[in-house]
Enzyme design. Structure first.
Site, PDB file in Angstrom:
ATOM      1  N   GLU A   1       0.792  -1.230   0.000  1.00  0.00           N
ATOM      2  CA  GLU A   1       0.000   0.000   0.000  1.00  0.00           C
ATOM      3  C   GLU A   1       0.827   1.285   0.000  1.00  0.00           C
ATOM      4  OE1 GLU A   1      -3.065   0.090   2.964  1.00  0.00           O
ATOM      5  OE2 GLU A   1      -3.948  -1.787   2.287  1.00  0.00           O
TER       6      GLU A   1
ATOM      7  N   GLU B   1      -5.135  -8.629   1.141  1.00  0.00           N
ATOM      8  CA  GLU B   1      -5.712  -8.298   2.455  1.00  0.00           C
ATOM      9  C   GLU B   1      -7.208  -8.112   2.296  1.00  0.00           C
ATOM     10  OE1 GLU B   1      -4.165  -4.897   4.649  1.00  0.00           O
ATOM     11  OE2 GLU B   1      -2.110  -5.480   4.159  1.00  0.00           O
TER      12      GLU B   1
END
Ligand code: BGC
Length: 440
Positions: free
Chosen positions: A161, A354
């Site tokens: 991320e 995720e």
């Protein structure tokens, strides 16, 4: 252990070879802070008022000392793979790689495939993503890790991320290193992307052939059909869904962004677009976005200044997690089909790296509902023709949830942070049963 609720309507079967896993990250679970160099997160959490409950990750889940117990939990859960991150500040410390060496051996002995992420936000404290050189330093880190683990690790993730690390850490200042640069944070995005491309090259040079990145994405819904709301939502969509995907998948920045980036952007884009073998998506929730209101807002614990060209609003009409995030499983199908539409053949196989939610309690039926809904939504995307190859739950353990401290529990396994006792929750039993069903 609490028994999982029986599901009446079984989850459809995923393709053969589909990879089921769980994810964690180094700073959030490892502890053993004295056996590594400091990271920007250590510096940040030492500053009063940065973390909601005033805590730090100095001990966290004490995973460095308890990893055998955690590997046993993974084995009992029955996952194919475990996504963890390799702490760059630990790798730089004397003997730091020994820990990952043991972890990888233990995972393999337990029949669990190790999937390391090479950077999950815990930048060494003396480095800075505003500096281009940090990308080169990262490539050296990757080479070092691959030289040590590459004989046993086959699947790799470069970065986690970079969008959140840029936005929350450098633009809005709610994560480490706590900068509030707004759009002057864009070089941080570029240098992480460059680091990703250099890491792909370093991993290839070390013989790796199964490399991905974990980017966060989610549908962006305009607050209304009004042109100003639609334009604001488009802008937000560019930041969240294209700024880090277009350069990796298409070798270019979204219109108007390349000229804001530092250095020889065209040359860098060639590096950034080094082909990946799969594309990791972290998905939690959709976002509702409207035109700017000229006022500061607080959203999901994040203070957003009035100068931003969008205004984030609540997604109404859905249940919310303890974090206040809306639970919208169908938005995962929407996201994946939209990605397939946007990138077509340029989109390699996708892995959900995720997906998860924050809820209290051991009998976490809300988490089961969340995960059950999202796994079904994922299956619908597969049926719609999206090539999805894996799904990783965030997270194995309750852990240090960044600026929220220990106040948000994402684990399938409860951690008592006073005693370090691990207790599998109902959702652990649910996931275990799902994995068995999928293999029968
Ligand atoms: C991050 C994790 C984090 C999770 C829940 C993701 O953005 O990669 O580190 O704990 O979301 O907030």
């Amino acid at each position: 252990m609490i028994r999982a609720m029986a599901t009446t309507n079984p989850i459809p079967r995923f393709p053969v070879g589909f990879l089921w896993g769980v994810s964690t990250s180094a700073h959030q679970i490892e502890g053993a802070v004295d056996a590594r160099e400091p990271s920007v997160w250590d510096v940040f959490t030492a500053e009063p008022g940065r973390v909601r409950d005033g805590s730090t990750a100095a001990v966290a889940c004490d995973h460095v000392h308890r990893h055998r117990e955690d590997v046993a939990l993974l084995a009992d859960l029955g996952v194919d793979a475990y996504r963890f991150s390799v702490s760059w500040p630990r790798v730089r410390a004397e003997g730091g790689l020994d820990f990952y060496d043991r972890l990888v051996d233990d995972l393999l002995a337990a029949g669990v495939r190790p999937v390391p992420t090479l950077f999950h936000w815990d930048l060494p404290a003396d480095l800075d993503w505003l500096e281009r050189d940090t990308a080169e330093r990262f490539a050296e880190h990757v080479t070092r890790v691959a030289a040590r683990l590459g004989d046993r690790v086959t699947k790799w993730i470069t970065l986690n991320e970079p969008a959140e690390h840029t936005l929350l850490g450098h633009a809005l200042g709610v994560h480490a290193p706590g900068r509030t640069l707004l759009f002057d944070a864009l070089p941080v995005a570029h240098h992480q992307l460059l680091a990703h491309g250099l890491a792909v090259r370093a991993l290839r040079a070390a013989g790796a052939s199964d490399i991905g990145i974990a980017n966060s994405h989610g549908p962006t819904w305009p607050a209304s059909d009004d042109a100003a709301d639609v334009a604001a939502a488009d802008f937000y969509d560019t930041l969240l869904n294209r700024l880090f995907a277009d350069p990796v998948l298409l070798g270019r920045y979204p219109e108007g962004i390349g000229e804001l980036m530092p250095g020889d952007v065209e040359a860098d884009l060639k590096t950034i677009a080094e082909p990946v073998d799969w594309y990791g998506i972290n998905y939690y929730a959709p976002t509702r976005v409207g035109a700017p209101q000229g006022a500061e807002i607080e959203f999901g614990g994040v203070r957003m200044p009035a100068e931003l060209p969008f205004f984030v609003r609540d997604v109404e009409g859905y249940p919310v997690t303890d974090f206040g995030w809306p639970v919208v499983p169908e938005a995962l199908t929407e996201l994946l089909t939209a990605f397939r539409g946007r990138y077509g053949d340029r989109l390699p196989p996708v892995v959900i790296t995720e997906n998860g939610c924050a809820y209290e309690g051991l009998n976490d039926t809300d988490r089961i509902t969340y995960l059950d809904g999202h796994v079904r939504a994922l299956h619908r995307a597969v049926e719609a023709g999206v090539d999805v190859r894996g799904y990783f739950v965030w997270s194995l353990l309750d852990n240090f949830e960044w600026a929220e401290g220990y106040g948000r529990r994402f684990g399938l396994v409860h951690v008592d942070f006073d005693t370090q006792r691990r207790t599998p929750k109902a959702s652990y039993g649910w996931y275990r049963a799902l994995l068995r069903e999928q293999r029968d």
